[in-house]
Write an enzyme that holds these catalytic residues in place. Sequence first.
Site, mmCIF file in Angstrom:
data_model
loop_
_atom_site.group_PDB
_atom_site.id
_atom_site.type_symbol
_atom_site.label_atom_id
_atom_site.label_comp_id
_atom_site.label_asym_id
_atom_site.label_seq_id
_atom_site.Cartn_x
_atom_site.Cartn_y
_atom_site.Cartn_z
ATOM 1 N N ARG A 109 -17.788 -50.141 -32.125
ATOM 2 C CA ARG A 109 -19.034 -49.422 -32.446
ATOM 3 C C ARG A 109 -19.807 -50.141 -33.555
ATOM 4 N NH1 ARG A 109 -17.255 -47.224 -28.537
ATOM 5 N NH2 ARG A 109 -17.487 -45.041 -27.953
ATOM 6 N N SER A 129 -20.073 -38.817 -29.242
ATOM 7 C CA SER A 129 -19.125 -38.759 -30.367
ATOM 8 C C SER A 129 -19.899 -38.774 -31.671
ATOM 9 C CB SER A 129 -18.200 -39.972 -30.349
ATOM 10 O OG SER A 129 -17.478 -40.045 -29.153
ATOM 11 N N GLU A 156 -20.518 -41.652 -36.567
ATOM 12 C CA GLU A 156 -20.902 -42.742 -35.660
ATOM 13 C C GLU A 156 -22.416 -42.732 -35.478
ATOM 14 O OE1 GLU A 156 -21.435 -43.447 -31.422
ATOM 15 O OE2 GLU A 156 -19.244 -43.251 -31.366
HETATM 16 N N1 EPU Z 1 -8.402 -35.454 -28.453
HETATM 17 C C1 EPU Z 1 -7.986 -34.202 -28.842
HETATM 18 N N2 EPU Z 1 -8.906 -33.213 -28.867
HETATM 19 C C2 EPU Z 1 -10.184 -33.393 -28.508
HETATM 20 C C3 EPU Z 1 -10.611 -34.659 -28.109
HETATM 21 C C4 EPU Z 1 -9.695 -35.679 -28.090
HETATM 22 O O1 EPU Z 1 -6.826 -33.993 -29.177
HETATM 23 O O2 EPU Z 1 -10.951 -32.418 -28.550
HETATM 24 C C5 EPU Z 1 -7.409 -36.551 -28.408
HETATM 25 C C6 EPU Z 1 -6.543 -36.533 -27.153
HETATM 26 O O3 EPU Z 1 -5.257 -36.921 -27.519
HETATM 27 C C7 EPU Z 1 -7.154 -37.601 -26.274
HETATM 28 C C8 EPU Z 1 -7.633 -38.590 -27.330
HETATM 29 O O4 EPU Z 1 -8.054 -37.780 -28.414
HETATM 30 O O5 EPU Z 1 -6.217 -38.168 -25.436
HETATM 31 C C9 EPU Z 1 -8.774 -39.454 -26.850
HETATM 32 O O6 EPU Z 1 -9.831 -38.613 -26.389
HETATM 33 P P1 EPU Z 1 -10.965 -39.159 -25.390
HETATM 34 O O7 EPU Z 1 -10.344 -39.869 -24.257
HETATM 35 O O8 EPU Z 1 -11.889 -38.029 -25.087
HETATM 36 O O9 EPU Z 1 -11.671 -40.276 -26.240
HETATM 37 P P2 EPU Z 1 -12.182 -40.306 -27.743
HETATM 38 O O10 EPU Z 1 -11.357 -41.303 -28.485
HETATM 39 O O11 EPU Z 1 -12.284 -38.935 -28.298
HETATM 40 C C10 EPU Z 1 -13.791 -42.337 -27.283
HETATM 41 C C11 EPU Z 1 -15.226 -42.670 -27.506
HETATM 42 C C12 EPU Z 1 -16.116 -41.983 -26.468
HETATM 43 C C13 EPU Z 1 -15.676 -42.432 -25.085
HETATM 44 C C14 EPU Z 1 -14.188 -42.072 -24.916
HETATM 45 C C15 EPU Z 1 -13.621 -42.577 -23.618
HETATM 46 C C16 EPU Z 1 -15.408 -43.063 -29.895
HETATM 47 C C17 EPU Z 1 -15.953 -42.578 -31.186
HETATM 48 N N3 EPU Z 1 -15.628 -42.279 -28.838
HETATM 49 O O12 EPU Z 1 -13.641 -40.934 -27.524
HETATM 50 O O13 EPU Z 1 -17.449 -42.427 -26.664
HETATM 51 O O14 EPU Z 1 -16.440 -41.827 -24.068
HETATM 52 O O15 EPU Z 1 -13.401 -42.693 -25.975
HETATM 53 O O16 EPU Z 1 -13.467 -43.954 -23.684
HETATM 54 O O17 EPU Z 1 -14.817 -44.141 -29.847
HETATM 55 C C18 EPU Z 1 -19.516 -41.936 -27.732
HETATM 56 O O18 EPU Z 1 -19.359 -42.972 -28.372
HETATM 57 O O19 EPU Z 1 -20.536 -41.214 -27.874
HETATM 58 C C19 EPU Z 1 -18.492 -41.531 -26.776
HETATM 59 C C20 EPU Z 1 -18.551 -40.394 -26.091
#
Ligand code: EPU
Length: 337
Positions: A162, A237, A333
């Site tokens: 990012r 995010s 972010e």
């Molecule tokens: N999780 C929770 N609770 C939640 C959300 C997530 O416990 O409410 C934990 C779970 O263990 C899950 C892990 O977090 O397995 C990862 O969650 P998710 O796959 O939804 O991904 P993220 O790390 O929360 C990142 C990006 C997203 C992108 C997703 C998928 C960042 C800041 N965000 O989210 O990007 O879509 O991975 O690759 O890196 C964005 O940048 O606007 C965005 C949506």
Amino acid sequence: MQIQHNISLKPYNTFGIDVKAKQFISVTTITDLKSIYSERREVSKFILGGGSNMLLTKDIEALVLHINLKGKHIISQTEDYAFVKASAGENWHEFVLWTLDNNFGGLENLSLIPGNVGTSPIQNIGAYGVELKDTFYSCDVLNLDTLEIETFKNSDCKFGYRNSIFKQEAKGKYIILSVVFKLTTNNHVIHTNYGAIASELEQMQISKPTIQDVSKAVISIRKSKLPDPNDIGNSGSFFKNPMICKDAFVKLQENFPNVPHYVVSEDEVKVPAGWLIETAGFKGKSFGNYGVHKKQALVLVNYGGASGHDILELSKLIQHTILRLFDITIEAEVNII
Ligand code: EPU
């Protein structure tokens, strides 16, 4: 080229925050952009792209330049690769769908990300195991000092998680005009290692996915987890996933044995901010007309009529709580304006 006065920026930011721009120009040509800069050197300006990664907390006194440059085309195509160029004002997801219609591979995991092409390199957008930097070839930018057009190659952009040069030392010095991507025309590389994609494809009963199938799976996952900004204001995010040192992680894991994590290097571990926020009890919490999304704790939402200040205060409360409970700092972010 028309200057509008005191217009609401609500349609121009995906959070749907109703602040005003004192002066606003929708810029559709590079010539217009250059003449605005040469004729109004001393006027302070605010560059607005797709408005999908910002929280507006106040009226904008500067001249708002909405980068509305359009156009996309194939520059060249070989047996293995296609070079395609899109202007900054093209909608990101429409552009991704166009590349898939042409059977060009590389952007399918980045389907349905809100925003425009021109802002995609700034924060090196990423999702489901793929980042923009993996297919970004170059971008043309307007140097705001010289008003010359320059080209930044992939290696010039210093892409990180990012992050890019456009958020660091080049911030405010250039406007991105167009981006060139190097995509596959053959032997597409399918990325389904991100857990949710594999299981989504399984549900779709697809064992040998095409790039179009991967895109459909990503769209389906995103729709199930992330609110559509057309229905509920949000900026994806709100926070970045924090990177912590190994020692801090070992301590965290002692207290929370099930903490999800990704090992980044020998002494760095990334922890999902969504998990921290959910564990702190914020997931789905509503504070009147704004709150934390019920399906993904990393997303703050405006149910309608919230101010940027309300959402900023909520983000601070979340940051302080995470620091107190886990001794971890989470950074926004989105750009706070
Ligand atoms: N999780 C929770 N609770 C939640 C959300 C997530 O416990 O409410 C934990 C779970 O263990 C899950 C892990 O977090 O397995 C990862 O969650 P998710 O796959 O939804 O991904 P993220 O790390 O929360 C990142 C990006 C997203 C992108 C997703 C998928 C960042 C800041 N965000 O989210 O990007 O879509 O991975 O690759 O890196 C964005 O940048 O606007 C965005 C949506």
